[in-house]
Design a protein around this motif. Structure first.
Motif, PDB file in Angstrom:
ATOM      1  N   TYR A 124      13.896   1.310  -4.577  1.00 31.74           N
ATOM      2  CA  TYR A 124      14.176  -0.001  -3.972  1.00 31.74           C
ATOM      3  C   TYR A 124      15.685  -0.199  -3.801  1.00 31.74           C
ATOM      4  O   TYR A 124      16.453   0.016  -4.740  1.00 31.74           O
ATOM      5  CB  TYR A 124      13.608  -1.122  -4.847  1.00 31.74           C
ATOM      6  N   LEU A 148      -0.693  -2.828   1.835  1.00 26.16           N
ATOM      7  CA  LEU A 148       0.321  -2.025   1.142  1.00 26.16           C
ATOM      8  C   LEU A 148       0.424  -0.605   1.698  1.00 26.16           C
ATOM      9  O   LEU A 148       1.292   0.167   1.273  1.00 26.16           O
ATOM     10  CB  LEU A 148       0.005  -1.961  -0.358  1.00 26.16           C
ATOM     11  N   GLN A 151      -1.356   5.994  -5.342  1.00 25.68           N
ATOM     12  CA  GLN A 151      -1.479   4.655  -4.761  1.00 25.68           C
ATOM     13  C   GLN A 151      -0.195   3.862  -4.954  1.00 25.68           C
ATOM     14  O   GLN A 151       0.283   3.211  -4.028  1.00 25.68           O
ATOM     15  CB  GLN A 151      -2.639   3.908  -5.414  1.00 25.68           C
ATOM     16  N   PHE A 152       0.350   3.946  -6.159  1.00 27.54           N
ATOM     17  CA  PHE A 152       1.578   3.195  -6.470  1.00 27.54           C
ATOM     18  C   PHE A 152       2.705   3.671  -5.540  1.00 27.54           C
ATOM     19  O   PHE A 152       3.425   2.864  -4.958  1.00 27.54           O
ATOM     20  CB  PHE A 152       1.959   3.410  -7.933  1.00 27.54           C
ATOM     21  N   ALA A 179       2.460   5.127  -2.670  1.00 32.61           N
ATOM     22  CA  ALA A 179       2.219   4.790  -1.266  1.00 32.61           C
ATOM     23  C   ALA A 179       2.583   3.338  -0.964  1.00 32.61           C
ATOM     24  O   ALA A 179       2.897   3.002   0.174  1.00 32.61           O
ATOM     25  CB  ALA A 179       0.757   5.035  -0.922  1.00 32.61           C
ATOM     26  N   ALA A 180       2.526   2.486  -2.000  1.00 32.33           N
ATOM     27  CA  ALA A 180       2.851   1.069  -1.796  1.00 32.33           C
ATOM     28  C   ALA A 180       4.355   0.813  -1.910  1.00 32.33           C
ATOM     29  O   ALA A 180       4.829  -0.279  -1.604  1.00 32.33           O
ATOM     30  CB  ALA A 180       2.096   0.221  -2.809  1.00 32.33           C
ATOM     31  N   MET A 181       5.091   1.818  -2.364  1.00 33.14           N
ATOM     32  CA  MET A 181       6.551   1.658  -2.505  1.00 33.14           C
ATOM     33  C   MET A 181       7.248   1.952  -1.168  1.00 33.14           C
ATOM     34  O   MET A 181       6.647   2.558  -0.283  1.00 33.14           O
ATOM     35  CB  MET A 181       7.069   2.625  -3.588  1.00 33.14           C
ATOM     36  N   PRO A 182       8.492   1.540  -1.026  1.00 30.22           N
ATOM     37  CA  PRO A 182       9.180   1.795   0.252  1.00 30.22           C
ATOM     38  C   PRO A 182       9.610   3.260   0.399  1.00 30.22           C
ATOM     39  O   PRO A 182      10.791   3.576   0.499  1.00 30.22           O
ATOM     40  CB  PRO A 182      10.389   0.856   0.195  1.00 30.22           C
ATOM     41  N   VAL A 183       8.650   4.110   0.350  1.00 30.10           N
ATOM     42  CA  VAL A 183       8.908   5.554   0.433  1.00 30.10           C
ATOM     43  C   VAL A 183       7.927   6.141   1.445  1.00 30.10           C
ATOM     44  O   VAL A 183       6.765   5.724   1.486  1.00 30.10           O
ATOM     45  CB  VAL A 183       8.667   6.212  -0.957  1.00 30.10           C
ATOM     46  N   LYS A 184       8.417   7.089   2.236  1.00 35.75           N
ATOM     47  CA  LYS A 184       7.528   7.691   3.231  1.00 35.75           C
ATOM     48  C   LYS A 184       6.561   8.646   2.541  1.00 35.75           C
ATOM     49  O   LYS A 184       6.902   9.259   1.533  1.00 35.75           O
ATOM     50  CB  LYS A 184       8.353   8.460   4.261  1.00 35.75           C
ATOM     51  N   ARG A 185       5.398   8.794   3.126  1.00 33.04           N
ATOM     52  CA  ARG A 185       4.434   9.730   2.538  1.00 33.04           C
ATOM     53  C   ARG A 185       4.953  11.162   2.593  1.00 33.04           C
ATOM     54  O   ARG A 185       4.631  11.984   1.739  1.00 33.04           O
ATOM     55  CB  ARG A 185       3.098   9.638   3.272  1.00 33.04           C
ATOM     56  N   ILE A 213      -1.820   1.757   1.379  1.00 33.95           N
ATOM     57  CA  ILE A 213      -2.464   2.749   0.512  1.00 33.95           C
ATOM     58  C   ILE A 213      -3.618   3.410   1.268  1.00 33.95           C
ATOM     59  O   ILE A 213      -3.876   4.592   1.132  1.00 33.95           O
ATOM     60  CB  ILE A 213      -2.953   2.086  -0.801  1.00 33.95           C
ATOM     61  N   PHE A 217       4.484  -5.669  -5.589  1.00 37.03           N
ATOM     62  CA  PHE A 217       3.019  -5.621  -5.717  1.00 37.03           C
ATOM     63  C   PHE A 217       2.608  -5.357  -7.165  1.00 37.03           C
ATOM     64  O   PHE A 217       3.333  -4.733  -7.931  1.00 37.03           O
ATOM     65  CB  PHE A 217       2.432  -4.537  -4.796  1.00 37.03           C
ATOM     66  N   HIS A 254       7.676   1.599   6.256  1.00 37.65           N
ATOM     67  CA  HIS A 254       7.917   1.754   4.825  1.00 37.65           C
ATOM     68  C   HIS A 254       9.141   0.964   4.354  1.00 37.65           C
ATOM     69  O   HIS A 254       9.221   0.556   3.204  1.00 37.65           O
ATOM     70  CB  HIS A 254       8.051   3.232   4.454  1.00 37.65           C
ATOM     71  N   LYS A 275       8.519  -2.501   3.054  1.00 45.50           N
ATOM     72  CA  LYS A 275       7.960  -2.586   1.699  1.00 45.50           C
ATOM     73  C   LYS A 275       9.048  -2.828   0.655  1.00 45.50           C
ATOM     74  O   LYS A 275       8.747  -3.136  -0.490  1.00 45.50           O
ATOM     75  CB  LYS A 275       7.193  -1.310   1.377  1.00 45.50           C
TER      76      LYS A 275
END
Lengths: 219, 287
Positions: B103, B49, A75-76, A78-84, B51, B79, B71, B74
């Motif tokens: 980041y 977000l 979850q963390f 996925a919320a970051m500016p990183v692609k899945r 998720i 968060f 993305h 973000k």
């Protein structure tokens, strides 16, 4: 991608270290055995023991995904500016790197043993090692997409694979294929090339399937 | 420009639907998401977000809609989730190492500075930290990459009043910059009341209201009266009521109540509680 790889590396640093040390010990034992008079059999290219740590490689992504699930990193992340796809990619890359390290250790130990016994370090040895590495990655390519479905699915897939491979290996070893001619097939550059292409294609395909599975998943 | 704009956001689960939620959070403002357990607050935050995936509707951050490069947006969003979802073996240096790669505007000095300010030992592993410390680390991460928008999901839950007050102060500090916005969900309505410019109230997956806090205070008030007086009021005027043998109290819409009735001020907490109770009372009345 870099942040994902770093997270996976920090998470599994200890596990990778243990795996490496065990591999070294098992290979080292082989070297010691030879030093104490064991003979170098004609067709034995690597220590049987050295293969055991390698069997853990296909489950490495599953273990990583399980830890991620437990800690909440999925979850963390996925919320970051990183692609899945980067999350998926890091699992493949780390497995590939771990596999490379282990195969390099086996190769080095094999070369040392051969130097000790004044055996020839021929191309056949390296062909064998290359074939082993590619088969190992075929294992990983098969199992890894399942770990993005779920841990149970991945373990089931791995178990099925082990049973299938185990029974195939028994048939193969008992059959007439496993003779000098059978081994020579591996030493053929064309076989190596075909195996390489198959592995690369299946690995890429596995990667794409995993990305597809993970892309639309609720975490 | 709106920091967050949500239109008809819908997510279907078995037994729960987040039902066509629409709201916008203007830049430089703080919005509080209030709702009972299972109202859909965390679902909204997870959708924002990325998720979880939405079933319908649209989400736009900083005026930029959805695209393949979502993305990258973000990078400007900090968060804090309900827990610090990092490997419990990690130390601050591991976190710094990972985040600096994720980041673009990560600032290690800010990160370590915030940890120092909040008395978090850098060498301590996450597993050895208290819940309050973990939350502070989460907040430090969220505030160390020059984010324009902070999204916090129950960030103050489970914290003692002293730590909660520190967190509220930090959020105040963050929103001093007019470009910074905050979307926060919490059960602790008093925290939101202190902080927020806007209040969004969720109930059973639906957005009941989304208003400026000051306007809510102007629009709604509390009356203390008898049951008989209450029953004489227009149904639409009463938002929620509570009655006992000594009398009744209700949250009412000021504009729908006849002049002469003494309407006292209310607060967000009472509004929230009475809105939740409103339906129950109606059912009780029907019986």
């Amino acid at each position: 991608m870099k942040s994902m790889i770093k997270n996976d590396f920090f998470t599994f640093k200890k596990f990778l270290l243990i795996l490496t040390v065990v591999s070294v010990i098992l290979n080292f034992k082989w070297v010691i055995d030879f030093c104490f008079g064991a003979e170098l059999p004609g067709n034995d290219f690597i220590s049987d023991f050295a293969l055991y740590p390698m069997m853990y490689l296909p489950v490495l992504p599953t273990l990583l995904c399980t830890v991620d699930m437990r800690t909440g990193w999925k979850q963390f992340g996925a919320a970051m500016p990183v692609k899945r796809s980067d999350y998926v990619g890091s699992k493949y890359l780390l497995t590939l790197i771990a596999g490379l390290i282990m195969i390099c250790m086996i190769t080095v130990c094999g070369v040392i043993s051969r130097l000790l016994f004044h055996s020839a370090i021929d191309a056949e040895y390296f062909y064998f090692i290359a074939a082993l590495f590619m088969v190992l990655n075929l294992f990983c390519a098969f199992v890894t997409p399942f770990c993005f479905i779920g841990r149970t699915a991945a373990i089931a897939a791995y178990m099925i694979l082990l049973v299938v491979i185990g029974s195939s290996a028994t048939v193969f070893l008992d059959s007439s294929l496993f003779d000098k001619q059978g081994l020579e097939l591996i030493f053929d550059i064309r076989t190596q090339l075909i195996l390489f292409v198959c592995t690369a294609v299946l690995y890429a395909l596995s990667w794409l399937i995993s990305v597809r599975i993970y892309q639309n998943k609720d975490l | 420009m709106n920091a967050v704009e949500v239109k008809n956001l819908t997510k279907y689960y078995r037994g729960f639907t987040l039902d066509h939620i629409s709201f916008s959070l203007p830049g430089g403002c703080i919005m509080g998401l209030i709702g009972e357990n299972g109202a859909g607050k965390s679902t909204i935050i997870k959708l924002l977000l990325g998720i979880i995936r939405k079933d319908e509707g649209s989400i736009s951050l900083f005026g930029r809609g959805e695209s393949g490069r979502q993305h990258l947006l973000k990078d400007e969003v900090g968060f804090v989730l309900d827990e610090l979802k990092l490997n419990c073996e990690f130390r601050a240096k591991n976190i710094n190492n990972i985040m600096s790669s994720a980041y673009r505007h990560w600032n290690s000095e800010t990160f370590y500075g915030l940890l120092d300010k909040m008395n978090i030992p850098v060498s301590k592993r996450i597993k050895a930290m208290s819940r309050g410390m973990k939350m502070k680390v989460g907040i430090a991460i969220a505030m160390s990459h020059n984010a324009k928008l902070l999204i916090l999901d129950e960030a103050t839950g489970g914290l003692d009043p002293v730590v909660r007050d520190e967190v509220v102060d930090m959020l105040y500090e963050f929103t001093r910059d007019e470009e910074h916005s905050v979307l926060i969900s919490s059960h602790i309505v008093s925290d939101l009341e202190k902080l927020c410019d806007y209040i969004a109230f969720l109930h059973h997956g639906k957005l009941v209201l989304c208003e400026e806090k000051d306007r809510l205070m102007e629009q709604y008030g509390m009356i203390h009266c008898t049951e008989k007086q209450l029953s004489e009021l227009d149904c639409s005027a009463v938002i929620g009521k509570k009655s006992n043998q000594y009398g009744a109290e209700a949250i009412v819409r000021r504009d729908a109540v006849p002049k002469g009735l003494d309407i006292g001020p209310t607060d967000i907490e009472k509004l929230f509680v009475f809105m939740n109770r409103g339906n129950h009372n109606e059912e009780y009345d029907k019986k």
